[in-house]
Design an enzyme around this catalytic site. Structure first.
Site, PDB file in Angstrom:
ATOM      1  N   GLY A 276       0.840  -1.193   0.000  1.00 27.54           N
ATOM      2  CA  GLY A 276       0.000   0.000   0.000  1.00 27.54           C
ATOM      3  C   GLY A 276       0.870   1.236   0.000  1.00 27.54           C
TER       4      GLY A 276
ATOM      5  CE1 TYR B  10      -1.977  -5.541 -16.175  1.00 22.87           C
ATOM      6  CE2 TYR B  10      -1.406  -4.073 -14.383  1.00 22.87           C
ATOM      7  CZ  TYR B  10      -1.031  -4.835 -15.467  1.00 22.87           C
ATOM      8  OH  TYR B  10       0.280  -4.911 -15.823  1.00 22.87           O
TER       9      TYR B  10
END
Ligand code: SF4
Length: 495
Positions: free
Chosen positions: A131, A271
């Site tokens: 992240g 994706y």
């Protein structure tokens, strides 16, 4: 801690042949951890290998043998850095965690390779982070003013310093105290002498799942990494949940942030994740096929063949073909045997280098009207090259269909996106984009079409069910560093 840092940095991005992945978004990290298993570090290496698509620049594993922490980190792919079975003898213990990374906040370099480690009051503390912390610079400035000395330029190190300087008595409370100050996206796997702590940010922007193998507990960015070690999928770590696991495998769940409405990254479905993973209870592969079906319903092209841009466009192209009735064919062939070359290509050789990896199937496309399916358009340079490749191979018409809405905004949550002014969709309208990539037509799936494909009826505009900020510009968290840098004029963030 014993640290065997791998200094033979042999991965050279510049020597990698041009390929269709040059102009795409990159997930920045994958994380994996196990507690209560023999040869824990070897299992972590296997898990990281399955997560290699989430970061190819560097890899690290830290283990704990009940007394001491050990670490091995290096630049390159998992199979390159952990290329010798003997290495695992230097990573002993039944608890280990690891990290694959793409160059992310703080840039590349050995000192930024995770897991990061520090000796804190109360013992060692290692952290692996997927992240991006959107107020890391602001927090770091305050910490440095108060005397903290940073060892890396990674945003993740901020968490270590916040834990170190918290005044709460237990490590768990200090960790929670630290995370209350952090904004942005984080899935974390931490190790202390007492065991492992895994958690997801309150909105669950980045994924994290729990698995079980015998007495062992496993945490991983994606279910595919559980599959490769033969572990059973238990459930996802809930957004905002913090799970403590002791060395005997006992799990305790904490909810220090309450239960805010989740906003997981919708692009994981489009994706980033591997198609053989399950995310949010759904097969990523099936969702991608469903996106292709939505795309066909919304933007049908008169064509003879549906052709995927390999490999990420394949499931959506299958869905498009099934819905439209237009035959699916492989019009671009990807070589799976292309390694880095010892030949330094000049201009002529560079063109050949392109074709070494992806080549048009001329016998198939010559004289045909084709629909090309890709997952996204970033700068547009890849789409232009593929359209040219199809025309050079004799396609009579080339229609481009994209299995995501236009990517108009940058991601600040752990995905490598160019600055907004480099994104094709931020610079041009649909007609200008069509002209830029030299296609006969271009269409993107709508944002509601994307939401339908992930199982929602439509996007809830008041409170979207996902983070879709790179399409909508509506960011689910504050972006303090961006605002402080005076670059937040065109972003929509919560008050
Ligand atoms: Fe995912 Fe886009 Fe949100 Fe980033 S901005 S977390 S890529 S949906």
């Amino acid at each position: 801690m014993t640290d065997h840092t791998h200094t033979a940095a042999s991965f050279d991005r510049d020597s990698t042949p041009w390929d269709l992945e040059d102009d795409c978004l990159h997930e920045e990290c994958g994380i994996f951890g196990v507690v209560g298993m023999k040869s824990a570090s070897a299992s972590v290496a296997l898990g990281l290998h399955a997560l290699q698509h989430r970061g190819q620049e560097a890899v690290g594993i830290t283990s704990f043998d009940g007394e001491e922490f050990f670490s091995h980190r290096g630049i390159g792919h998992v199979a390159h850095v952990f290329n010798n079975q003997d290495l695992f003898a230097h990573l002993p213990g039944k608890m280990a965690s690891g990290h694959v990374r793409y160059a992310t906040t703080g840039g590349s370099g050995l000192r930024n390779i995770q897991p990061l480690f520090a000796d804190l009051a109360g013992g060692g503390f290692s952290i692996a982070h997927n992240g991006n912390i959107s107020n890391a610079m602001t927090l770091k400035r305050d910490l440095v003013q108060k005397g903290s000395i940073f060892q890396s330029t990674s945003d993740t190190e901020v968490i270590i310093h916040l834990v170190a300087t918290s005044r709460y008595p237990t490590l768990l409370d200090r960790f929670i105290d630290a995370l209350r100050l952090v904004e942005g996206a984080y899935s974390l796997i931490c190790m202390t002498p007492e065991g492992m702590i895994a958690c997801r940010d309150p909105l669950g922007i980045r994924p994290l799942v729990i698995g079980r193998l015998g007495d062992g507990i496993i945490f991983a960015s994606e279910t595919v990494a559980l599959d490769v070690i033969g572990a059973e999928f238990v459930r996802e770590v809930e957004p905002g949940e913090m799970i403590q696991v002791s060395h005997d495998g006992k799990m305790v769940s904490h909810r220090p942030f309450g239960k805010p409405a989740a906003r997981p990254c919708i692009f994981e479905h489009v994706y980033f994740s591997r198609p053989d993973s399950v995310m949010g209870g759904q097969s990523v592969y099936e969702v991608r096929k469903a996106i292709g079906k939505e795309l066909a319903k919304e933007s049908l092209a008169e064509a003879d063949l549906v052709i995927p841009v390999p490999d990420s466009g394949v499931p959506a192209a299958i869905g498009y073909a099934q819905e439209s009735g237009i035959p699916f064919e492989l019009g671009i062939i990807r070589s799976h045997y292309v390694g880095r070359t010892f030949i330094q290509p000049g201009d002529g050789a560079r063109h050949a280098d392109v074709k070494r990896k992806h080549n048009a199937n001329r016998a198939l496309v010559e004289g045909k009207r084709i629909v090309l399916i890709d997952d996204s358009i970033v700068r547009g340079t890849t789409s232009l090259k593929i359209v040219q490749m199809m025309r050079d191979a004799g396609a009579s018409e080339v229609h481009m269909r994209i299995a995501s809405p236009p990517t108009e905004h940058s991601c600040f949550y752990g995905v490598d996106t160019p600055e907004r002014n480099k994104l094709l969709a931020a610079r041009m309208d649909l007609q200008a984009m069509t002209d830029f990539i030299q296609a006969d037509s271009l269409a993107f799936v709508s944002i509601d079409g994307l939401y339908r494909a992930v199982g929602e009826q439509q996007r809830n505009n008041g409170c979207p069910q996902f983070c879709d900020a790179c399409f909508s510009g509506e960011y689910p968290t504050r972006l303090t560093d961006l605002i402080e840098a005076g670059k937040g004029d065109d972003v929509k963030i919560p008050a």
